[in-house]
Structures are given as structure tokens and as C-alpha cells.
Write a protein that holds these residues in place. Structure first.
Motif, PDB file in Angstrom:
ATOM      1  N   PRO A   1      -3.153  -1.788 -13.397  1.00  0.00           N
ATOM      2  CA  PRO A   1      -2.886  -0.401 -13.802  1.00  0.00           C
ATOM      3  C   PRO A   1      -2.791   0.518 -12.585  1.00  0.00           C
ATOM      4  O   PRO A   1      -3.558   0.377 -11.624  1.00  0.00           O
ATOM      5  N   ALA A   2      -1.879   1.448 -12.630  1.00  0.00           N
ATOM      6  CA  ALA A   2      -1.731   2.389 -11.515  1.00  0.00           C
ATOM      7  C   ALA A   2      -3.001   3.208 -11.313  1.00  0.00           C
ATOM      8  O   ALA A   2      -3.277   3.677 -10.200  1.00  0.00           O
ATOM      9  N   SER A   3      -3.799   3.350 -12.368  1.00  0.00           N
ATOM     10  CA  SER A   3      -5.035   4.123 -12.258  1.00  0.00           C
ATOM     11  C   SER A   3      -6.076   3.438 -11.380  1.00  0.00           C
ATOM     12  O   SER A   3      -7.058   4.060 -10.961  1.00  0.00           O
ATOM     13  N   GLU A   4      -5.887   2.146 -11.081  1.00  0.00           N
ATOM     14  CA  GLU A   4      -6.833   1.418 -10.239  1.00  0.00           C
ATOM     15  C   GLU A   4      -6.441   1.458  -8.763  1.00  0.00           C
ATOM     16  O   GLU A   4      -7.073   0.804  -7.930  1.00  0.00           O
ATOM     17  N   VAL A   5      -5.412   2.245  -8.449  1.00  0.00           N
ATOM     18  CA  VAL A   5      -4.883   2.288  -7.087  1.00  0.00           C
ATOM     19  C   VAL A   5      -4.853   3.728  -6.589  1.00  0.00           C
ATOM     20  O   VAL A   5      -4.527   4.647  -7.341  1.00  0.00           O
ATOM     21  N   SER A   6      -5.209   3.910  -5.322  1.00  0.00           N
ATOM     22  CA  SER A   6      -5.061   5.209  -4.647  1.00  0.00           C
ATOM     23  C   SER A   6      -4.110   5.032  -3.471  1.00  0.00           C
ATOM     24  O   SER A   6      -4.222   4.056  -2.717  1.00  0.00           O
ATOM     25  N   VAL A   7      -3.192   5.989  -3.300  1.00  0.00           N
ATOM     26  CA  VAL A   7      -2.196   5.906  -2.232  1.00  0.00           C
ATOM     27  C   VAL A   7      -2.016   7.279  -1.600  1.00  0.00           C
ATOM     28  O   VAL A   7      -1.932   8.290  -2.308  1.00  0.00           O
ATOM     29  N   VAL A   8      -1.977   7.310  -0.279  1.00  0.00           N
ATOM     30  CA  VAL A   8      -1.633   8.526   0.454  1.00  0.00           C
ATOM     31  C   VAL A   8      -0.677   8.150   1.579  1.00  0.00           C
ATOM     32  O   VAL A   8      -0.908   7.180   2.307  1.00  0.00           O
ATOM     33  N   VAL A   9       0.404   8.915   1.704  1.00  0.00           N
ATOM     34  CA  VAL A   9       1.290   8.849   2.873  1.00  0.00           C
ATOM     35  C   VAL A   9       1.406  10.274   3.397  1.00  0.00           C
ATOM     36  O   VAL A   9       1.782  11.184   2.657  1.00  0.00           O
ATOM     37  N   TRP A  10       1.082  10.458   4.672  1.00  0.00           N
ATOM     38  CA  TRP A  10       0.988  11.808   5.226  1.00  0.00           C
ATOM     39  C   TRP A  10       1.501  11.785   6.659  1.00  0.00           C
ATOM     40  O   TRP A  10       0.966  11.077   7.510  1.00  0.00           O
ATOM     41  N   GLY A  11       2.526  12.551   6.939  1.00  0.00           N
ATOM     42  CA  GLY A  11       3.077  12.608   8.278  1.00  0.00           C
ATOM     43  C   GLY A  11       2.139  13.301   9.248  1.00  0.00           C
ATOM     44  O   GLY A  11       1.533  14.321   8.927  1.00  0.00           O
ATOM     45  N   VAL A  12       2.029  12.756  10.451  1.00  0.00           N
ATOM     46  CA  VAL A  12       1.192  13.370  11.473  1.00  0.00           C
ATOM     47  C   VAL A  12       1.756  14.741  11.819  1.00  0.00           C
ATOM     48  O   VAL A  12       2.963  14.910  12.010  1.00  0.00           O
ATOM     49  N   HIS A  13       0.877  15.755  11.860  1.00  0.00           N
ATOM     50  CA  HIS A  13       1.217  17.155  12.119  1.00  0.00           C
ATOM     51  C   HIS A  13       1.995  17.806  10.979  1.00  0.00           C
ATOM     52  O   HIS A  13       2.576  18.875  11.160  1.00  0.00           O
ATOM     53  N   GLU A  14       2.010  17.184   9.811  1.00  0.00           N
ATOM     54  CA  GLU A  14       2.620  17.820   8.642  1.00  0.00           C
ATOM     55  C   GLU A  14       1.522  18.478   7.808  1.00  0.00           C
ATOM     56  O   GLU A  14       0.405  17.944   7.716  1.00  0.00           O
ATOM     57  N   PRO A  15       1.802  19.619   7.174  1.00  0.00           N
ATOM     58  CA  PRO A  15       0.742  20.393   6.514  1.00  0.00           C
ATOM     59  C   PRO A  15       0.263  19.810   5.200  1.00  0.00           C
ATOM     60  O   PRO A  15      -0.823  20.158   4.730  1.00  0.00           O
ATOM     61  N   GLN A  16       1.034  18.946   4.559  1.00  0.00           N
ATOM     62  CA  GLN A  16       0.605  18.355   3.302  1.00  0.00           C
ATOM     63  C   GLN A  16       1.145  16.929   3.199  1.00  0.00           C
ATOM     64  O   GLN A  16       2.069  16.560   3.907  1.00  0.00           O
ATOM     65  N   PRO A  17       0.553  16.125   2.327  1.00  0.00           N
ATOM     66  CA  PRO A  17       0.992  14.735   2.211  1.00  0.00           C
ATOM     67  C   PRO A  17       2.381  14.619   1.604  1.00  0.00           C
ATOM     68  O   PRO A  17       2.810  15.480   0.830  1.00  0.00           O
ATOM     69  N   ARG A  18       3.057  13.559   1.945  1.00  0.00           N
ATOM     70  CA  ARG A  18       4.344  13.255   1.298  1.00  0.00           C
ATOM     71  C   ARG A  18       4.113  12.552  -0.036  1.00  0.00           C
ATOM     72  O   ARG A  18       4.944  12.642  -0.943  1.00  0.00           O
ATOM     73  N   LEU A  19       3.022  11.828  -0.121  1.00  0.00           N
ATOM     74  CA  LEU A  19       2.705  11.084  -1.338  1.00  0.00           C
ATOM     75  C   LEU A  19       1.188  11.070  -1.492  1.00  0.00           C
ATOM     76  O   LEU A  19       0.480  10.748  -0.546  1.00  0.00           O
ATOM     77  N   ALA A  20       0.707  11.439  -2.663  1.00  0.00           N
ATOM     78  CA  ALA A  20      -0.733  11.404  -2.939  1.00  0.00           C
ATOM     79  C   ALA A  20      -0.936  10.991  -4.385  1.00  0.00           C
ATOM     80  O   ALA A  20      -0.536  11.707  -5.306  1.00  0.00           O
ATOM     81  N   TRP A  21      -1.533   9.834  -4.574  1.00  0.00           N
ATOM     82  CA  TRP A  21      -1.753   9.307  -5.922  1.00  0.00           C
ATOM     83  C   TRP A  21      -3.218   8.900  -6.056  1.00  0.00           C
ATOM     84  O   TRP A  21      -3.706   8.070  -5.291  1.00  0.00           O
ATOM     85  N   GLU A  22      -3.933   9.472  -7.020  1.00  0.00           N
ATOM     86  CA  GLU A  22      -5.361   9.194  -7.218  1.00  0.00           C
ATOM     87  C   GLU A  22      -6.108   9.312  -5.891  1.00  0.00           C
ATOM     88  O   GLU A  22      -7.038   8.546  -5.599  1.00  0.00           O
ATOM     89  N   ALA A  23      -5.725  10.307  -5.101  1.00  0.00           N
ATOM     90  CA  ALA A  23      -6.193  10.376  -3.714  1.00  0.00           C
ATOM     91  C   ALA A  23      -7.659  10.759  -3.583  1.00  0.00           C
ATOM     92  O   ALA A  23      -8.292  10.448  -2.582  1.00  0.00           O
ATOM     93  N   GLN A  24      -8.196  11.449  -4.576  1.00  0.00           N
ATOM     94  CA  GLN A  24      -9.573  11.930  -4.481  1.00  0.00           C
ATOM     95  C   GLN A  24     -10.589  11.003  -5.145  1.00  0.00           C
ATOM     96  O   GLN A  24     -11.787  11.277  -5.131  1.00  0.00           O
ATOM     97  N   THR A  25     -10.135   9.890  -5.686  1.00  0.00           N
ATOM     98  CA  THR A  25     -11.026   8.947  -6.360  1.00  0.00           C
ATOM     99  C   THR A  25     -11.801   8.117  -5.343  1.00  0.00           C
ATOM    100  O   THR A  25     -11.193   7.422  -4.523  1.00  0.00           O
TER     101      THR A  25
END
Length: 527
Positions: free
Chosen positions: A54-78
Motif C-alpha cells: 500500500p502507498a500508505s506504508e511508504v514515505s517519499v521526499v525529493v527536494w532540490g538542494v537550495h530549493e525552497p520546497q520539495p518537488r515531491l512529498a508523500w507521507e513525509a511527516q510519518t
């Protein structure tokens, strides 16, 4: 809701004070990500679906260096268990506390330098040297031998008071108390208290495997009941091998980790099969207590040097004012971190956590894991990295209790590249995908080779990756993938789908990134 509405200003209340946002001047916790996460890339969702995860069992973050916010954030705070990815926290703390050139010096001390001639006493004070190999142990005593001490007749004392005795046992984690990765650190510990065995298939199918020790310990007897088979080498090459360990002398209770009964004599029985295609491999076991390992290794090495040994060895305090007769300095911290992260060395990570506890003006002088954890949290907080959900336990990630969120792992990785003096060194310690370390043979796509520096983590029910990679425009991004659940072990294809998406599709958002978004070094040419 539009993307602009989703991306809100980051803030967090710490002690009633509003900290500045991630892009501000202060090194504060950037605060929570937007409340609504982005959608996972379709290829990643498909890979998870095929693995019945299940996607709910996965956390994903992609964030460019020196960028102000992530490009991708999924269940990031779990909060999730990161397994060995937790070593990134220990790596940051070590580099920020000591810098990459830190070393440890192990010394042989005596009451008087003149006219020693082996009469003793001799003392070795444990300083938590995380790089004290058998080779350096021999080098240390060779210095003694070359100063004319050829007969050790005086008592030799090993001072272990730098680290408090561990409350845990080597078999606490997974009941594999004899495996090298479960060794408990000591202030004076040689070769990580492990005996390594070379294992090579026989020349013909049906023959026993050829097995021999890297270093001989007379107390340990091998009984080889293995067999060479045909066929390809499995990904887990030792999956066909099994071991059993018992004391040589009858009447002893079942033993599940190094114990004084084994110090008097241990039998290691290996059974099972290994394909010829596997070639020569190494397998490590820790069968002797730390005291017996020090005793046996010193006696053997001293005999190899040509000396005679008639003295006694014991554990106890050594006066700090005794002069130094011989010394051996560890490799620099950066070299030790390379070993720790490239090969996911748990004992090294746990030793560094204890070393951190002994360092600083508020140190009590005796290291405990709780003091090491407190020191790491203080180092993080001083850099504005406040992670309320963080459960560190032992610094290695060899834990069922360890927790951190993908969001905060991303903050840590970003901070090391945007704020730290040691960002390049930090990245260098991480395995290169399909090149070296634990990720040498990780993914099928040859285009990923050398484009990602990632720390991996695997436990039962846990699969994790975190580090840096180059996106479709050759800009550096932070990548975090955490999977916890019964199907986590089957998420390799999902990890590869994420890396492929970063490489082929992820780009700097059109809103733009700061001009210094590409200040990191040029990508490794190995890809």
C-alpha cells in the motif's frame, strides 16, 4: 487545491518561539511540509501495486538542494523505522563535532620508560578507538618488541573504564548474538571482536567448501560439514549455509552469544551448500568475549613477533600519568565513516555514538548510549534541526524502535549541503549506486550508475534509501524513500522507479531556484 496554495510558508513553534523558515538566515527547523502531499509518480505507484505494498506504508521526499520546497512529498511527516539509514544522523553528528580529520590514539603505557625489559606492568587505556584493527594491534606491540622487550613476564592490564557496560546483549536484536553485526562496543576493542572466515567452493561439485580463518584463535574449532553445488550464486550468497555453536566442554547450558564458557573452547559447525559461482567470500562470527579476544590475539601476535609470553592479562584501571611506551593512531574520521556507510558497519556506528558521549566539557568521562543520544540531539538542535519524533537508540539503525520521518531526513541532508562545512565529505561517505559498497549491485538500469550517493537500510519489514542524486538537468537533489510494513522487503522495484523518475523526469520547478542551486561538485564520471 492549486500547487501554489499547497506550498505554504514553513514555520514551527519551539519553546514558544517562532523559528525562521528554511530559506531564512537562521539555521532553524524548516517546519512541516504542506498539509496535502503530492501524488506519487505513476511508475512508482505501479511498482508498489505489483509488490502488493500500500502507498500508505511508504514515505517519499525529493527536494532540490537550495530549493525552497520539495518537488515531491508523500507521507513525509510519518515517523518510520529507517534501519541503517539512521547512520546518516550519526555521520552528521560526528563530522560536525570533530571534523573529518579526527583520530584516536591507542597507547601502551608503563610506570617507567627506562629498563622495562618486559618486567611490567604494562597498561592499555581504552579510548574508544573505532579503527583498532588486528593489524594495528600487532603494530602497537611490534613497537614494544623493537624497543628490546622480547619477553612479556609482567602483568598487562586493559582499562575498559571509558565505556559503561552495555545494558543490552548481542542477541537482543534478532537472537543472532554470534554474528559480527551484533557485537557490543567496548572502550578497548580489537578487530571489532570478530573472527573472519574465508569460504571458497571446492574445485568440483560435491566437495566440501574450503574454509580457513583470517586470524587464528586457538580456542575456536571449525567443523566443516558443507558441500559445493552447481548453479548461479544467489543474491544472498550465504543463504544455503547454516551454523551452530557450542562449548567444547559438555554440561554447559545453551549459549546464544559470546560467553566465558566459550572462551575456554568453542566449536563452530558449518553445514549446507554454496554454488561454485560464488567464488571466495568472507563470513564473520563473534564467539569470544572481548576480554578473551584481547588476551588470545595478543598472545598469538606476540608469538608471531618472536617473543615469549609468561605474564598475565587482566581488566582494570591504568594510571593516566604512566608514560607512553608505544602508540598507534587510527585512520582519520572520514576514512572510518567511509567504512561505516559504504559497508553499513554497525559496530563502528555504535562506537562513534559512545565516543560522542565522552567528548565535551559536560562529559561525565564514562560513555553510555543515553549520553551519546543526548549529545547527538544537542548537536542537531544547535544547527536548528529539531526532530521531535527522532528515536535514535544506538546510532546504527540496528533497532526495532528507531524512528525518523522522511521530511526530517530530507532536512538533515539539505542542511549538510547548504550549511555545513563538510557537505562534500558527508556525500563521499555514501555508497555510489551500482558502483561500490552495499549498493554495488543494486539496480538493473545501467543509466543509474554513479548518479546517486545513497545510504540503504534493510530490516525485516523495513526498506529504506536516503541521500543525493542528479536530476534530469544534472542538478543535485535529496532523495528519501522509507517503507515500513510486511511487504517492505519487496520494494526494490519501487526504489528503482523513484530513482528513474528523478533521473529522467524531475526538474527544477519553473518558479526557479536560487542562483547557487548548483554549487555542489560536478557529478562522478563513473555513470
Amino acid at each position: 487545491m492549486s500547487k501554489k496554495e499547497i506550498i505554504t510558508k514553513f514555520s514551527v513553534i519551539v519553546g514558544g518561539v517562532w523559528l525562521l523558515a528554511w530559506g531564512g538566515l537562521a539555521c532553524a527547523d524548516p517546519g512541516p511540509l504542506p498539509s496535502v502531499s503530492q501524488e506519487l509518480p505513476q511508475t512508482l505507484r505501479q511498482a508498489l501495486a505489483q509488490a502488493n505494498v500500500p502507498a500508505s506504508e511508504v514515505s517519499v521526499v525529493v527536494w532540490g538542494v537550495h530549493e525552497p520546497q520539495p518537488r515531491l512529498a508523500w507521507e513525509a511527516q510519518t515517523p518510520r523505522n529507517p534501519a541503517s539509514v539512521m547512520k546518516l544522523v550519526t555521520t552528521l553528528a560526528a563530522l560536525e563535532n570533530w571534523g573529518p580529520a579526527k583520530t584516536w590514539r591507542t597507547e601502551v603505557r608503563v610506570p617507567r620508560l627506562e629498563a622495562q625489559r618486559g618486567q611490567g606492568p604494562f597498561g592499555v587505556i581504552g579510548v574508544g578507538d573505532p579503527g583498532l584493527t588486528l593489524e594495528r594491534w600487532q603494530e602497537l606491540w611490534r613497537q614494544v618488541y623493537q624497543q628490546g622487550v622480547h619477553q612479556l613476564s609482567g602483568p598487562i592490564r586493559f582499562d575498559q573504564e571509558g565505556f559503561a557496560p552495555s545494558a543490552s546483549s548481542p542477541d537482543t536484536f534478532d537472537q543472532e548474538g554470534f554474528r559480527a553485526y551484533n557485537v557490543i562496543p567496548h572502550a578497548l576493542q580489537v578487530g571489532q571482536q570478530t573472527q573472519w572466515w574465508f569460504i571458497r567452493p571446492g574445485e568440483r561439485v560435491g566437495e566440501p567448501l574450503r574454509i580457513w580463518p583470517e586470524f587464528p584463535f586457538p580456542q575456536i574449532e571449525l567443523r566443516n560439514r558443507t558441500r559445493t553445488v552447481d548453479g548461479p550464486c544467489p543474491a544472498l550468497w550465504r543463504s544455503g549455509l547454516h551454523y551452530a555453536i557450542r562449548a567444547k566442554f559438555p554440561g554447559q547450558a545453551m549459549i546464544s552469544h559470546p560467553d566465558r564458557h566459550l572462551d575456554a573452547g568453542a566449536i563452530l559447525k558449518l553445514t549446507g551448500t554454496m554454488p561454485q559461482a560464488c567464488g571466495t567470500r568472507l563470513m564473520g562470527f563473534s564467539l569470544l568475549t572481548n576480554a578473551a579476544y584481547l588476551d588470545s590475539s595478543l598472545r598469538t601476535l606476540w608469538h608471531e613477533l618472536g617473543g615469549t609470553f609468561t605474564g598475565t592479562l587482566s581488566q582494570g584501571p591504568v594510571p593516566r600519568d604512566w608514560p607512553v611506551l608505544a602508540s598507534s593512531e587510527s585512520p582519520a574520521l572520514i576514512e572510518l565513516l567511509l567504512q561505516m556507510n559504504k559497508n553499513s558497519n554497525n559496530v563502528l556506528a555504535r562506537t562513534l555514538l559512545l565516543d560522542l558521549a565522552t567528548d565535551g566539557p559536560d562529559s561525565a568521562g564514562v560513555a553510555t548510549e543515553s549520553a551519546g543520544r543526548a549529545k547527538v540531539l544537542r548537536i542537531l538542535a544547535e544547527r536548528g534541526l529539531v526532530f521531535p519524533e527522532l528515536v535514535l537508540e544506538n546510532g546504527a539503525g540496528l533497532s526495532r524502535k528507531a524512528r525518523i520521518s522522511a521530511e526530517h531526513l530530507a532536512h538533515l541532508l539539505l542542511w549538510m549541503q547548504e550549511k555545513s562545512l563538510y557537505g562534500n565529505e558527508f556525500m563521499t561517505t555514501l555508497p555510489l549506486v551500482n558502483v561500490d559498497g552495499t549498493l554495488r549491485h543494486s539496480f538493473e538500469d545501467p543509466q543509474l550508475r554513479g548518479r546517486f550517493h545513497l545510504k540503504s537500510g534493510t530490516l525485516e519489514g523495513v526498506k529504506a534509501l536516503a541521500g543525493y542524486g542528479l536530476d534530469a538537468q544534472d542538478h543535485w537533489v535529496v532523495v528519501v524513500f522509507l517503507a515500513n510494513g510486511t511487504g517492505a522487503g519487496g520494494t526494490e522495484a519501487a526504489q528503482e522507479a523513484l530513482l528513474r523518475w528523478v533521473y529522467h523526469e524531475s526538474k527544477i520547478p519553473q518558479s526557479g531556484a536560487p542562483p547557487d542551486a548548483t554549487v555542489l561538485p560536478a557529478p562522478n564520471p563513473l555513470r
